[in-house]
Motif scaffolding. Structure first.
Motif, PDB file in Angstrom:
ATOM      1  N   TYR A   1      90.944   2.691  21.162  1.00  0.00           N
ATOM      2  CA  TYR A   1      90.619   2.586  19.808  1.00  0.00           C
ATOM      3  C   TYR A   1      91.246   3.563  18.961  1.00  0.00           C
ATOM      4  O   TYR A   1      91.661   3.741  17.924  1.00  0.00           O
ATOM      5  N   GLU A   2      91.010   4.994  19.756  1.00  0.00           N
ATOM      6  CA  GLU A   2      91.472   6.362  18.959  1.00  0.00           C
ATOM      7  C   GLU A   2      92.795   6.171  18.839  1.00  0.00           C
ATOM      8  O   GLU A   2      93.468   6.679  17.696  1.00  0.00           O
ATOM      9  N   ARG A   3      93.932   5.639  19.567  1.00  0.00           N
ATOM     10  CA  ARG A   3      95.114   5.860  19.433  1.00  0.00           C
ATOM     11  C   ARG A   3      95.479   4.536  18.418  1.00  0.00           C
ATOM     12  O   ARG A   3      96.530   4.671  17.761  1.00  0.00           O
ATOM     13  N   VAL A   4      95.073   3.394  18.695  1.00  0.00           N
ATOM     14  CA  VAL A   4      95.152   2.457  17.772  1.00  0.00           C
ATOM     15  C   VAL A   4      94.869   2.713  16.386  1.00  0.00           C
ATOM     16  O   VAL A   4      95.714   2.309  15.281  1.00  0.00           O
ATOM     17  N   SER A   5      93.945   3.295  16.012  1.00  0.00           N
ATOM     18  CA  SER A   5      93.591   3.812  14.893  1.00  0.00           C
ATOM     19  C   SER A   5      94.319   4.781  13.936  1.00  0.00           C
ATOM     20  O   SER A   5      94.439   4.936  12.912  1.00  0.00           O
TER      21      SER A   5
ATOM     22  N   GLN B   1      97.272 -11.557   3.529  1.00  0.00           N
ATOM     23  CA  GLN B   1      97.006 -10.192   3.400  1.00  0.00           C
ATOM     24  C   GLN B   1      97.832  -9.354   4.219  1.00  0.00           C
ATOM     25  O   GLN B   1      97.738  -9.502   5.589  1.00  0.00           O
ATOM     26  N   LEU B   2      98.931  -8.678   3.823  1.00  0.00           N
ATOM     27  CA  LEU B   2      99.695  -7.816   4.637  1.00  0.00           C
ATOM     28  C   LEU B   2      99.122  -6.392   5.058  1.00  0.00           C
ATOM     29  O   LEU B   2      98.843  -5.624   4.329  1.00  0.00           O
ATOM     30  N   ASN B   3      99.094  -6.206   6.352  1.00  0.00           N
ATOM     31  CA  ASN B   3      98.646  -5.254   7.119  1.00  0.00           C
ATOM     32  C   ASN B   3      97.186  -4.698   6.442  1.00  0.00           C
ATOM     33  O   ASN B   3      97.096  -3.647   6.235  1.00  0.00           O
ATOM     34  N   ARG B   4      96.427  -5.732   6.341  1.00  0.00           N
ATOM     35  CA  ARG B   4      95.048  -5.263   5.874  1.00  0.00           C
ATOM     36  C   ARG B   4      94.404  -6.386   5.961  1.00  0.00           C
ATOM     37  O   ARG B   4      94.846  -7.783   6.073  1.00  0.00           O
ATOM     38  N   GLN B   5      92.789  -6.436   6.011  1.00  0.00           N
ATOM     39  CA  GLN B   5      91.795  -7.533   5.974  1.00  0.00           C
ATOM     40  C   GLN B   5      90.691  -6.655   5.127  1.00  0.00           C
ATOM     41  O   GLN B   5      90.040  -5.823   5.779  1.00  0.00           O
ATOM     42  N   GLY B   6      90.415  -7.240   4.145  1.00  0.00           N
ATOM     43  CA  GLY B   6      89.047  -6.968   3.336  1.00  0.00           C
ATOM     44  C   GLY B   6      89.191  -5.380   3.359  1.00  0.00           C
ATOM     45  O   GLY B   6      90.330  -4.667   2.494  1.00  0.00           O
TER      46      GLY B   6
ATOM     47  N   TYR C   1      95.775  -3.858  11.501  1.00  0.00           N
ATOM     48  CA  TYR C   1      94.977  -5.296  11.087  1.00  0.00           C
ATOM     49  C   TYR C   1      95.715  -6.042  10.413  1.00  0.00           C
ATOM     50  O   TYR C   1      95.145  -7.001   9.749  1.00  0.00           O
ATOM     51  N   ARG C   2      96.840  -6.203  10.965  1.00  0.00           N
ATOM     52  CA  ARG C   2      97.750  -7.116  10.408  1.00  0.00           C
ATOM     53  C   ARG C   2      97.521  -8.625  11.058  1.00  0.00           C
ATOM     54  O   ARG C   2      96.729  -8.810  11.835  1.00  0.00           O
TER      55      ARG C   2
ATOM     56  N   LEU D   1      94.912 -13.849  19.002  1.00  0.00           N
ATOM     57  CA  LEU D   1      94.889 -14.088  17.697  1.00  0.00           C
ATOM     58  C   LEU D   1      94.750 -12.351  16.928  1.00  0.00           C
ATOM     59  O   LEU D   1      93.758 -12.072  17.373  1.00  0.00           O
ATOM     60  N   ALA D   2      95.466 -12.012  16.085  1.00  0.00           N
ATOM     61  CA  ALA D   2      95.076 -10.739  15.297  1.00  0.00           C
ATOM     62  C   ALA D   2      94.992 -11.174  13.887  1.00  0.00           C
ATOM     63  O   ALA D   2      95.557 -11.742  13.382  1.00  0.00           O
ATOM     64  N   GLY D   3      93.979 -10.228  13.236  1.00  0.00           N
ATOM     65  CA  GLY D   3      93.613 -10.708  11.832  1.00  0.00           C
ATOM     66  C   GLY D   3      92.584  -9.956  11.121  1.00  0.00           C
ATOM     67  O   GLY D   3      91.531 -10.379  10.845  1.00  0.00           O
ATOM     68  N   GLY D   4      92.693  -8.485  11.405  1.00  0.00           N
ATOM     69  CA  GLY D   4      91.636  -7.704  10.668  1.00  0.00           C
ATOM     70  C   GLY D   4      90.919  -7.116  11.861  1.00  0.00           C
ATOM     71  O   GLY D   4      91.379  -7.296  13.137  1.00  0.00           O
TER      72      GLY D   4
END
Length: 197
Positions: free
Chosen positions: A62-66, A103-108, A115-116, A27-30
Motif C-alpha cells: 500500500y505504501e509504495r502503490v500510494s 473518470q480518468l485516473n480517479r474515482q470520487g 485509481y484508474r 478489475l480495477a476502478g478506484g
C-alpha cells in the motif's frame, strides 16, 4: 447513473456459462474497499480479494502503490461460479454500479493512476469479452463523457490483511458511508436477481 441501455441488459438475459465451476476476474476502478464490498454481494461470487495489479511483486504494498510510481492499480480478484454469474454480467455490474468508467485516473475523492479504471483479463476469452464489452459500452451513448477503461496485462498481488473485507469490518467508517455504501445499495436496487445479502 442513467438507466441501462438495451445492449447491456442483453447481458443479463443471456444464461451464464455451463463451463468451469470456478473462474477469476481482476478489475480495477478506484479504492478496492468499494469494489470488494460491491462484488461480495453478487450472487455466484465466492470470494473477493483486494490487491494490486499492473506492477511488480516488489512494489505490491500500500505504501509504495500510494506513491503513484509503481504502475499498480488498486484492484480486486473476484472468484465466481460462471454457472450463476457470467464474466459479462460482472463487467456490467463493474461499469454501472461499482465505479464510473469515464473518470480518468480517479474515482470520487481519490486521484492518481493507482485509481484508474482497468480490466485485467485472466484468459484470452476474457480479453475478447472485455474488448467487445467496452466497444458496446462506448457505442451506447449512455455516458456523456468517453469511456476510459483500459484493458491491461499484469499479475494480481493480494493487499495487506488490514485492507481485506474492510467494508464489512468497518461499516460506519466515514469513507465507506459516503463513497461505498451507496454503490452496494445501487447493486441491490438495480440488479435484484444478482443480489446476495
Amino acid at each position: 447513473m442513467k438507466k441501462l441501455l438495451p445492449a447491456l441488459l442483453v447481458a443479463f438475459a443471456a444464461p451464464a456459462s455451463a463451463a468451469a465451476p470456478r473462474e477469476t476476474a481482476v478489475l480495477a476502478g478506484g479504492c478496492f474497499w468499494g469494489l470488494e464490498g460491491v462484488f461480495e454481494h453478487v450472487r455466484g461470487v465466492t470470494d473477493v480479494v483486494s490487491g494490486y495489479a499492473g506492477g511488480s511483486a516488489a512494489d505490491a504494498t500500500y505504501e509504495r502503490v500510494s506513491s503513484e510510481r509503481t504502475g499498480h492499480a488498486e484492484a480486486v480478484r473476484i472468484t465466481f461460479d460462471p454457472r450463476q454469474v457470467s464474466y459479462r454480467q460482472l463487467l456490467t455490474i463493474y461499469a454501472t454500479v461499482a465505479h464510473d468508467p469515464t473518470q480518468l485516473n480517479r474515482q470520487g475523492p481519490d486521484s492518481g493512476p493507482s485509481y484508474r479504471s482497468a480490466i485485467f483479463p485472466q484468459s484470452p476469452a476474457q480479453a475478447t469479452e472485455a474488448r467487445g464489452f467496452l466497444g458496446r459500452l462506448s457505442a451506447s451513448g449512455t455516458w456523456k463523457r468517453p469511456i476510459v477503461t483500459r484493458i491491461e496485462q499484469g499479475r494480481f498481488y493480494p493487499a495487506e490483511a488490514s485492507h481485506q473485507d474492510f467494508m464489512r469490518r468497518n461499516p460506519s467508517h466515514g469513507y465507506i458511508v459516503v463513497n461505498d455504501r451507496p454503490k452496494v445499495e445501487a447493486l441491490r436496487k438495480r440488479y435484484p436477481a444478482f443480489w446476495r445479502g
